[in-house]
Write a protein that holds these residues in place. Structure first.
Motif, PDB file in Angstrom:
ATOM      1  N   PHE A 157     -27.024 -15.716   8.452  1.00  0.00           N
ATOM      2  CA  PHE A 157     -28.643 -15.124   8.718  1.00  0.00           C
ATOM      3  C   PHE A 157     -29.581 -16.056   9.289  1.00  0.00           C
ATOM      4  O   PHE A 157     -29.983 -17.127   9.154  1.00  0.00           O
ATOM      5  CB  PHE A 157     -29.069 -14.672   7.309  1.00  0.00           C
ATOM      6  CG  PHE A 157     -27.713 -14.090   6.148  1.00  0.00           C
ATOM      7  CD1 PHE A 157     -28.203 -12.953   5.657  1.00  0.00           C
ATOM      8  CD2 PHE A 157     -27.004 -14.598   5.311  1.00  0.00           C
ATOM      9  CE1 PHE A 157     -28.018 -11.928   5.150  1.00  0.00           C
ATOM     10  CE2 PHE A 157     -26.121 -14.325   4.382  1.00  0.00           C
ATOM     11  CZ  PHE A 157     -26.107 -13.016   4.659  1.00  0.00           C
ATOM     12  N   ASP A 167     -34.613 -12.465  13.159  1.00  0.00           N
ATOM     13  CA  ASP A 167     -34.271 -11.295  14.295  1.00  0.00           C
ATOM     14  C   ASP A 167     -34.305 -12.403  16.084  1.00  0.00           C
ATOM     15  O   ASP A 167     -33.699 -11.437  16.564  1.00  0.00           O
ATOM     16  CB  ASP A 167     -34.317 -10.021  13.608  1.00  0.00           C
ATOM     17  CG  ASP A 167     -36.184  -9.752  14.063  1.00  0.00           C
ATOM     18  OD1 ASP A 167     -36.375 -10.729  14.007  1.00  0.00           O
ATOM     19  OD2 ASP A 167     -36.295  -8.731  13.264  1.00  0.00           O
ATOM     20  N   VAL A 202     -31.966 -11.177  10.392  1.00  0.00           N
ATOM     21  CA  VAL A 202     -33.070 -10.865   9.206  1.00  0.00           C
ATOM     22  C   VAL A 202     -34.379 -10.728   9.966  1.00  0.00           C
ATOM     23  O   VAL A 202     -34.752 -11.271  10.813  1.00  0.00           O
ATOM     24  CB  VAL A 202     -32.818 -11.685   8.524  1.00  0.00           C
ATOM     25  CG1 VAL A 202     -34.077 -12.165   7.317  1.00  0.00           C
ATOM     26  CG2 VAL A 202     -31.624 -11.798   7.222  1.00  0.00           C
ATOM     27  N   ASN A 203     -35.190  -9.448   9.500  1.00  0.00           N
ATOM     28  CA  ASN A 203     -36.637  -9.290  10.136  1.00  0.00           C
ATOM     29  C   ASN A 203     -37.409 -10.648   8.677  1.00  0.00           C
ATOM     30  O   ASN A 203     -37.701  -9.818   8.503  1.00  0.00           O
ATOM     31  CB  ASN A 203     -36.896  -7.706   9.662  1.00  0.00           C
ATOM     32  CG  ASN A 203     -38.462  -7.246  10.113  1.00  0.00           C
ATOM     33  OD1 ASN A 203     -38.698  -8.359  10.619  1.00  0.00           O
ATOM     34  ND2 ASN A 203     -38.621  -6.633   9.406  1.00  0.00           N
ATOM     35  N   GLU A 207     -36.734 -16.917   4.710  1.00  0.00           N
ATOM     36  CA  GLU A 207     -36.315 -15.492   4.527  1.00  0.00           C
ATOM     37  C   GLU A 207     -35.261 -15.446   4.441  1.00  0.00           C
ATOM     38  O   GLU A 207     -34.636 -14.850   3.089  1.00  0.00           O
ATOM     39  CB  GLU A 207     -36.756 -14.507   4.764  1.00  0.00           C
ATOM     40  CG  GLU A 207     -38.385 -13.921   4.291  1.00  0.00           C
ATOM     41  CD  GLU A 207     -39.581 -14.101   5.592  1.00  0.00           C
ATOM     42  OE1 GLU A 207     -40.643 -14.581   4.768  1.00  0.00           O
ATOM     43  OE2 GLU A 207     -39.471 -15.070   6.680  1.00  0.00           O
ATOM     44  N   CYS A 208     -34.051 -16.059   5.399  1.00  0.00           N
ATOM     45  CA  CYS A 208     -33.190 -15.935   5.625  1.00  0.00           C
ATOM     46  C   CYS A 208     -32.156 -16.510   4.488  1.00  0.00           C
ATOM     47  O   CYS A 208     -31.279 -16.135   3.428  1.00  0.00           O
ATOM     48  CB  CYS A 208     -32.754 -16.114   6.758  1.00  0.00           C
ATOM     49  SG  CYS A 208     -32.955 -15.792   8.454  1.00  0.00           S
ATOM     50  N   ILE A 234     -32.214 -14.645   1.450  1.00  0.00           N
ATOM     51  CA  ILE A 234     -30.997 -13.611   1.184  1.00  0.00           C
ATOM     52  C   ILE A 234     -29.628 -14.629   0.603  1.00  0.00           C
ATOM     53  O   ILE A 234     -29.169 -13.874  -0.091  1.00  0.00           O
ATOM     54  CB  ILE A 234     -30.989 -12.699   2.373  1.00  0.00           C
ATOM     55  CG1 ILE A 234     -31.945 -11.914   2.547  1.00  0.00           C
ATOM     56  CG2 ILE A 234     -29.584 -12.305   2.452  1.00  0.00           C
ATOM     57  CD1 ILE A 234     -31.958 -11.437   3.942  1.00  0.00           C
TER      58      ILE A 234
END
Length: 343
Positions: free
Chosen positions: A115, A118, A138-139, A144-145, A148
């Motif tokens: 991941f 972006d 990933v936005n 944040e990655c 996930i």
């Protein structure tokens, strides 16, 4: 095990240090031809006069498989994953760690899922995909990655090899310190400047030096560890500067040195502890200073640093002008990846 056992080893690369590493069974040691990365002395870009006794060396990790120091940690993590009979690994990345996982996982016959933020450079995304990883954009940033990857452990069943979420990547990064000590005839430099995002390399080297000291392979002279961060993403610097042990989330993290654009580090307290124990410091540089340092080294020394590596040279010059380091000391700057990977 003695120093001579290592020095007389016929094994090249990081596996020559196998007595100090995990992976008991040699058949589980995955390799892509790791090499001892060179130390390049800076002659033209450092203004020393004849009375100065110091020297500045760049350790060029861009010579490793997939072109970055991430090969060390993922080589060890994947090898241990094979020993532990895992078959699916997942990782958040700003680029280089994802490429290293993809390469070593493919070599080991494992599935990998990666991941990336972006805005990760397309060259990194292409590399990760070509090396066989299932790749997602990933936005958000790397943290944040990471969320996930964490959430997918139960839902998908992959194993999380995020920085410091498993114990073996740091053992691979430890080989930077072991290798450096051997290259310098089992002495250590006065100061090490290290580009710090997740900080595994800095933590790993400090662990390596502590183990070498305990083994009696080095004298009681430890280097000052310097955590170099970008002004646009400096949680470790801020915490260190404020005398804190933990570094809160850095909001709106921005820097061209994507490898150190890590707004929150799992091992923040370990990084800060190593810096303090070594009587080191943290320092920041801005993106203009990074670009100028990269261009200066390229033209004057013939070495194309990655932005993160260039940050260490910019930091060294800033520390020198602020009398944080001396021209009479030995200094090592870590260039963590080849500059060819950056558009």
């Amino acid at each position: 095990v003695s120093r001579d056992d290592i020095s007389n080893s016929k094994i090249d690369g990081l596996w020559r240090y196998f007595p100090l590493l995990p992976v008991a069974d040699p058949k589980n040691r995955i390799t892509l031809g790791e090499t001892i990365t060179p130390l390049i002395k800076l002659d033209r870009s450092v203004n020393y006069n004849s009375k100065d006794k110091g020297c500045v060396l760049v350790k060029d990790e861009g010579r490793l498989p997939t072109g970055s120091f991430k090969a060390r940690g993922l080589c060890m993590a994947v090898s241990m994953a094979k020993q532990l009979k895992l078959n699916h690994l997942a990782i958040p990345t700003n680029g280089n760690a994802g490429a290293a996982l993809a390469a070593y996982a493919s070599r080991a016959g494992m599935k990998s899922t990666v991941f990336c933020p972006d805005d990760t450079p397309e060259i990194n995304i292409r590399e990760i995909e070509r090396l066989g990883a299932e790749t997602f954009m990933v936005n958000g940033l790397i943290n944040e990655c990471g969320k996930i990857v964490l959430e997918g452990k139960e839902k998908v069943g992959w194993f999380d090899v995020s920085t410091l979420k498993e114990p073996y990547r740091i053992e691979g990064k430890k080989t930077m310190g072991l290798e450096l000590a051997e290259q310098l005839n089992w002495t250590l430099p006065d100061v090490i400047f290290y580009p710090t995002g997740g900080g595994t390399g800095l933590i790993g080297m400090w662990k390596a030096f502590s183990e070498l000291l305990e083994l009696g392979w080095i004298e009681n002279k430890m280097p000052r560890m310097v955590a170099v961060q970008a002004e646009g993403c400096a949680p470790i610097y801020k915490a260190w500067n404020e005398g804190k042990e933990f570094a809160p989330l850095w909001n709106n993290a921005k820097t061209i040195a994507s490898g150190i654009r890590v707004p929150i580090a799992v091992g923040d307290f370990l990084i800060i502890r190593a810096v303090k124990e070594s009587n080191g410091f943290s320092i920041t540089v801005n993106d203009n200073e990074i670009v100028n340092a990269r261009d200066e080294i390229s033209v004057s020394e013939g070495t194309l640093l990655c932005p993160e590596g260039a940050a260490t040279f910019a930091a060294y010059k800033k520390a020198l002008s602020s009398n944080l380091v001396s021209k009479n000391g030995s200094v090592v700057l870590f260039n963590c990846a080849t500059g060819l990977k950056y558009p």
